[in-house]
Write a protein that holds these residues in place. Structure first.
Motif, short mmCIF file in Angstrom:
data_model
loop_
_atom_site.label_atom_id
_atom_site.label_comp_id
_atom_site.label_asym_id
_atom_site.label_seq_id
_atom_site.Cartn_x
_atom_site.Cartn_y
_atom_site.Cartn_z
N ILE A 1 0.83 -1.20 0.00
CA ILE A 1 0.00 0.00 0.00
C ILE A 1 0.87 1.25 0.00
O ILE A 1 0.60 2.21 -0.73
CB ILE A 1 -0.94 0.00 1.22
CG1 ILE A 1 -1.97 -1.11 1.07
CG2 ILE A 1 -1.63 1.35 1.39
CD1 ILE A 1 -2.73 -1.41 2.35
N TYR A 2 1.91 1.25 0.80
CA TYR A 2 2.72 2.46 0.96
C TYR A 2 3.94 2.49 0.05
O TYR A 2 4.72 3.42 0.11
CB TYR A 2 3.12 2.63 2.43
CG TYR A 2 1.91 2.81 3.29
CD1 TYR A 2 1.15 3.97 3.21
CD2 TYR A 2 1.49 1.81 4.16
CE1 TYR A 2 0.02 4.14 3.98
CE2 TYR A 2 0.36 1.98 4.94
CZ TYR A 2 -0.37 3.15 4.85
OH TYR A 2 -1.48 3.30 5.61
N ASN A 3 4.08 1.49 -0.80
CA ASN A 3 5.16 1.44 -1.77
C ASN A 3 4.74 2.26 -2.99
O ASN A 3 3.60 2.23 -3.41
CB ASN A 3 5.44 -0.02 -2.17
CG ASN A 3 6.72 -0.16 -2.94
OD1 ASN A 3 7.37 0.82 -3.29
ND2 ASN A 3 7.08 -1.38 -3.22
N ASP A 4 5.66 3.00 -3.55
CA ASP A 4 5.34 3.83 -4.72
C ASP A 4 5.04 3.00 -5.96
O ASP A 4 4.31 3.44 -6.83
CB ASP A 4 6.50 4.79 -5.02
CG ASP A 4 6.62 5.88 -3.96
OD1 ASP A 4 5.61 6.15 -3.29
OD2 ASP A 4 7.72 6.44 -3.82
N ALA A 5 5.62 1.82 -6.06
CA ALA A 5 5.39 0.97 -7.22
C ALA A 5 3.96 0.45 -7.22
O ALA A 5 3.36 0.24 -6.18
CB ALA A 5 6.38 -0.19 -7.22
N LYS A 6 3.43 0.25 -8.41
CA LYS A 6 2.08 -0.29 -8.55
C LYS A 6 2.08 -1.75 -8.11
O LYS A 6 2.86 -2.55 -8.60
CB LYS A 6 1.60 -0.21 -10.00
CG LYS A 6 1.09 1.14 -10.38
CD LYS A 6 -0.23 1.36 -9.69
CE LYS A 6 -0.96 2.53 -10.28
NZ LYS A 6 -2.15 2.83 -9.56
N THR A 7 1.17 -2.08 -7.21
CA THR A 7 1.02 -3.45 -6.75
C THR A 7 -0.11 -4.10 -7.54
O THR A 7 -1.14 -3.47 -7.78
CB THR A 7 0.69 -3.49 -5.25
OG1 THR A 7 1.73 -2.83 -4.54
CG2 THR A 7 0.56 -4.90 -4.75
N GLU A 8 0.09 -5.31 -7.92
CA GLU A 8 -0.92 -6.06 -8.66
C GLU A 8 -2.20 -6.17 -7.83
O GLU A 8 -2.17 -6.67 -6.71
CB GLU A 8 -0.37 -7.45 -8.99
CG GLU A 8 -1.29 -8.32 -9.78
CD GLU A 8 -1.57 -7.78 -11.18
OE1 GLU A 8 -2.71 -7.95 -11.63
OE2 GLU A 8 -0.66 -7.20 -11.79
N PRO A 9 -3.34 -5.72 -8.36
CA PRO A 9 -4.59 -5.79 -7.61
C PRO A 9 -4.99 -7.21 -7.22
O PRO A 9 -5.56 -7.42 -6.15
CB PRO A 9 -5.63 -5.19 -8.56
CG PRO A 9 -4.86 -4.43 -9.57
CD PRO A 9 -3.50 -5.05 -9.63
N LEU A 10 -4.66 -8.16 -8.07
CA LEU A 10 -4.98 -9.56 -7.76
C LEU A 10 -4.23 -10.04 -6.52
O LEU A 10 -4.77 -10.80 -5.70
CB LEU A 10 -4.64 -10.44 -8.96
CG LEU A 10 -5.35 -11.77 -9.06
CD1 LEU A 10 -6.86 -11.62 -9.03
CD2 LEU A 10 -4.93 -12.49 -10.34
N PHE A 11 -3.01 -9.56 -6.34
CA PHE A 11 -2.23 -9.89 -5.15
C PHE A 11 -2.91 -9.32 -3.91
O PHE A 11 -3.07 -10.02 -2.91
CB PHE A 11 -0.81 -9.34 -5.28
CG PHE A 11 0.01 -9.46 -4.03
CD1 PHE A 11 0.49 -10.70 -3.62
CD2 PHE A 11 0.30 -8.36 -3.25
CE1 PHE A 11 1.25 -10.83 -2.46
CE2 PHE A 11 1.06 -8.46 -2.10
CZ PHE A 11 1.53 -9.71 -1.70
#
Length: 138
Positions: free
Chosen positions: A37-47
């Motif tokens: 959540i707090y990482n600037d990189a886009k996290t995979e929504p499925l994850f």
């Protein structure tokens, strides 16, 4: 994929829930959610979706796991997920919060409505109401 597999292992399986709790899965999942959540990189929504579902299934109907979920402030970690752009992530986070907050209630009962268990006098006296359900969490 691992979050999906873990969600299946704990889905309605008391032994699976207990083994995963003993292995510290609650803290691992919450840490991954928080970092994502707090990482600037886009996290995979499925994850994110499957991490939420895994946690929800992990502490579903298991008071020990629900207590462990409250210790690292899980409701605060889930808060940003409630405004995610992907509806699947929002729904999964609501499920996880719902099973976490279902503290001490029997969700396996046959009668769906809980309010019908009270008589009209108790309803009229105002004993059954909840003005601010998530005030403690946010």
């Amino acid at each position: 994929m691992a979050a999906f597999v873990l969600a299946v292992i704990v889905d309605g399986q008391r032994l699976g829930q207990e083994v995963c709790i003993d292995a510290g899965l609650i803290n691992v999942c919450l840490k991954h959610l928080q970092e994502s959540i707090y990482n600037d990189a886009k996290t995979e929504p499925l994850f994110l979706q499957w991490m939420c579902l895994c946690l929800g299934k992990l502490w579903e109907d298991l008071t020990e796991a629900q207590v462990l979920g409250f210790q690292p402030d899980a409701p605060v970690i889930f808060r940003p997920l409630l405004s995610q752009s992907h509806p699947e992530v929002r729904a999964a986070s609501i499920f996880a919060l719902g099973t976490l907050l279902d503290f001490g209630f029997d969700t396996s009962r046959d009668d769906i409505g809980g309010v019908e268990d009270y008589d009209d006098e108790e309803k009229n006296e105002g004993r059954i109401h909840n003005e601010e359900p998530f005030k403690c969490c946010f």
